[in-house]
Design a protein around this motif. Structure first.
Motif, short mmCIF file in Angstrom:
data_model
loop_
_atom_site.label_atom_id
_atom_site.label_comp_id
_atom_site.label_asym_id
_atom_site.label_seq_id
_atom_site.Cartn_x
_atom_site.Cartn_y
_atom_site.Cartn_z
N ASP A 138 -23.72 -8.63 8.42
CA ASP A 138 -23.62 -9.95 7.86
C ASP A 138 -24.30 -9.99 6.31
N SER B 175 -23.97 -12.39 4.14
CA SER B 175 -23.98 -13.83 3.43
C SER B 175 -25.17 -13.97 2.59
N SER C 244 -18.60 -10.90 4.02
CA SER C 244 -19.10 -12.23 3.73
C SER C 244 -17.77 -13.00 3.38
N SER C 245 -17.71 -14.38 3.25
CA SER C 245 -16.82 -15.11 2.98
C SER C 245 -16.72 -16.22 2.13
N SER D 249 -20.62 -16.95 2.23
CA SER D 249 -20.77 -17.46 3.79
C SER D 249 -20.54 -16.28 5.00
N THR D 250 -20.33 -16.70 5.83
CA THR D 250 -20.07 -16.13 7.20
C THR D 250 -19.17 -16.57 8.08
N MET E 102 -17.33 -15.48 10.73
CA MET E 102 -17.39 -14.21 11.57
C MET E 102 -15.94 -13.80 12.30
N THR F 81 -26.32 -10.14 12.41
CA THR F 81 -26.25 -11.46 11.75
C THR F 81 -27.62 -12.39 11.62
N PRO G 226 -21.76 -18.63 12.70
CA PRO G 226 -20.86 -18.54 11.67
C PRO G 226 -20.52 -19.80 10.83
N ASP H 279 -18.77 -21.49 6.90
CA ASP H 279 -18.20 -21.46 5.36
C ASP H 279 -18.01 -22.87 4.82
#
Length: 548
Positions: free
Chosen positions: A363, A365, A406-407, A441-442, A444, A469, A473, A475
């Motif tokens: 993870d 993030s 990551s997101s 962000s995460t 997942m 992590t 999760p 976002d």
């Protein structure tokens, strides 16, 4: 003014009487009206008396209630657009208070409702305009509803005449869009409401270093700047730029569904996973070193996992599920020779090496950058643990891969391929792992789906994805705390159906609630202290390889 433009003469008289302005129709480059001084220029494309009435009424609202030519140098382009949209709504509300019949002029010119799945800047502003103009309208977007709530609270508390109060909430809205990382392209942006002017009347760009259009276009608002490097990260004089200056290398884009817990179905092609290699050229040697105050992690001597494998047969056993033919022949020979035969005539399955593949998914993030109680961040410890696993081949894992993710909303789930299965831990791989930075962000579920698709290409045997992590999760485009948890749970179930086991090591003392929901009661462990992560990660990877 002649009557040749669909009754424009009456509108001109009305505008001159209410605000002392002249109205003309011209071949303008844009599709919106332009209010300059005491003259309103309407584009020829604005056909129909209803739209022109609304344009004139909006210009009157500005001239009666807006202060023109406010300095714009302190605002970013997105801030200018949001402040202008709130000012448009404020002066229209004031005009409709004085002349209630004009509300219908604006409402009749509203554009169609944007697609609910469109989270672009113009669509969000258009949805906000609709909610502020039509009190009975509804919207399911968190930001749009927040905009209406704060606007109405400000109107009730400070009054519609208080420009500064509305300017303050506009700054909140712009900041929220920045946190949501909504893209804003100044050159392409057009005010969504067709009756509103281009808002050039409101701003003075004279104090900026560039012309108004350039000043807006050269800034890309809404994206948070990268964190300032600490003194320890500053390169020596003459060294190459940091990794961010080089840029990551994109490998490909993939779309995956996402589980909607309210609809109880998968949304097809909902998330975009972008495979990347992190930029690592020119990294300083310090990138591969532990953070200040952290301890180097010694390799853990874990026994090589062995598996019950029916292709590996133990011969000459006292008991078993099959006859050892070679031993039986020897018994017959011994009897003919009048020798005492060996009674171990059986075969049974034995524990032997079995092919296994484990993908460690980190993870990456922004929260992983936070320093822990012992100075080292979780990301620093993740790097060390990943390097330790790769160097020792995970003590039982035949094929080990190390990836990260990551997101930045569903449209940008970044997936980094750091070390591929079966590849040695060479200097470039070490450098890429050392180059990792925590961002965004995460999301997942999307990362787990992509990792599962990669594991399907692994040789037959035990295949597993091990996620590391530090939190649930999340976002920025999701405001339902359970939404992404349920999607990750669905992704784990999909992996199980594909023959890939998914497990998790959570560095979060409060992780039990969500991590058990996602991975089940057997396939997770919790590291209360980040320093215990390497040992737990190594043991969990060996456990997955052994299929226990």
């Amino acid at each position: 003014m002649s009557e040749g433009h669909g009754g424009l003469g009456a509108l001109a008289l009305l505008a001159r009487g209410l605000a002392g302005i002249d109205v003309e129709v011209q071949a303008l480059a844009g599709a919106r009206a332009v209010l300059t001084g005491r003259k309103l220029l309407l584009p020829e494309s604005a056909t129909g008396p209803g739209l022109r009435r609304a344009m004139v009424a909006h210009a009157v609202a500005h001239l009666r209630h807006s202060q023109p030519a406010r300095p714009a140098h302190a605002l970013r382009p997105m801030g200018i657009a949001i402040v202008s949209a709130i000012e448009d709504a404020r002066v229209e509300r004031l005009l409709c208070r004085d002349f209630p019949g004009l509300h219908g002029w604006f409402a009749a010119s509203l554009p169609p409702v944007p697609d609910a799945l469109d989270l672009g800047f113009a669509a969000l502003v258009s949805r906000m305009d609709r909610l502020l103009l039509l009190p009975t309208s509804q919207d399911d977007n968190h930001w749009v509803n927040k905009a209406r709530r704060l606007f109405e609270e400000t109107a009730a508390g400070a009054g519609l005449e208080d420009y500064d109060a509305f300017r303050a909430i506009a700054s909140i809205f712009a900041n929220d869009l920045g946190q949501m990382r909504v893209r804003f392209e100044p050159r392409d942006y057009v005010v969504p409401a067709p009756w509103r002017d281009d808002n050039s009347y409101l701003w003075d760009f004279a104090e900026t270093d560039a012309a108004p259009d350039e000043a807006i276009a050269l800034q890309q608002a809404g994206a948070r700047p990268p964190p300032s490097p600490s003194p320890s990260d500053a390169p020596d004089e003459g060294s190459v730029p940091p990794p961010e200056a080089v840029g990551d290398i994109e490998l490909g884009r993939y779309t995956y569904p996402e589980w909607d817990r309210r609809l109880e179905r998968l949304r097809p092609d909902w998330c975009t996973v972008i495979e990347k290699l992190p930029a690592w050229q020119g990294l300083l040697p310090a990138r591969e070193q532990a953070a200040p105050g952290s301890e180097r992690i010694a390799p853990l001597a874990l026994p090589r996992a062995r598996h019950l494998d029916r292709t590996h047969r133990l011969r000459r056993q006292w008991e078993g599920d099959d006859i050892d033919l070679n031993a039986a022949i020897e018994v017959l020979v011994d009897r003919r020779l009048r020798l005492r035969p060996d009674a171990r005539l059986f075969m049974r399955p034995g524990k032997g090496p079995r092919p296994s593949s484990v993908l460690v998914l980190l993870d990456l993030s922004a929260s992983a950058n936070d320093p822990g109680p012992h100075a080292a961040s979780l990301l620093d410890i993740e790097k060390q643990a990943a390097l330790m696993l790769a160097a020792s081949n995970a003590r039982g894992v035949d094929r080990l891969a190390i990836h990260g993710f990551s997101s930045n909303t569903r449209a940008e789930v970044y997936y980094y391929r750091l070390l591929e299965s079966g590849m040695p831990l060479d200097a470039p791989a070490r450098a890429m792992i050392g180059a990792l930075r925590g961002r965004y962000s995460t999301r997942m579920g999307a990362a787990l789906r992509h990792a599962t698709s990669l594991m399907r290409a692994e040789p037959p045997g035990q295949r597993a994805v091990l996620l590391v992590t530090d939190g649930a999760p999340s976002d920025i485009d999701v405001h339902d705390a359970r939404y992404l948890i349920e999607d990750a749970r669905q992704a784990v179930a999909e992996a199980r159906d594909a023959g890939v086991r998914a497990a998790c090591v959570a560095v979060d003392g409060a992780a039990d609630v969500y991590v058990r929901r996602i991975f089940g009661w057997r396939d997770y462990c919790i590291a209360d202290d980040a320093r215990s992560l390497p040992a737990r990660l190594a043991r969990m990877s060996a456990r997955l390889a052994a299929a226990h």
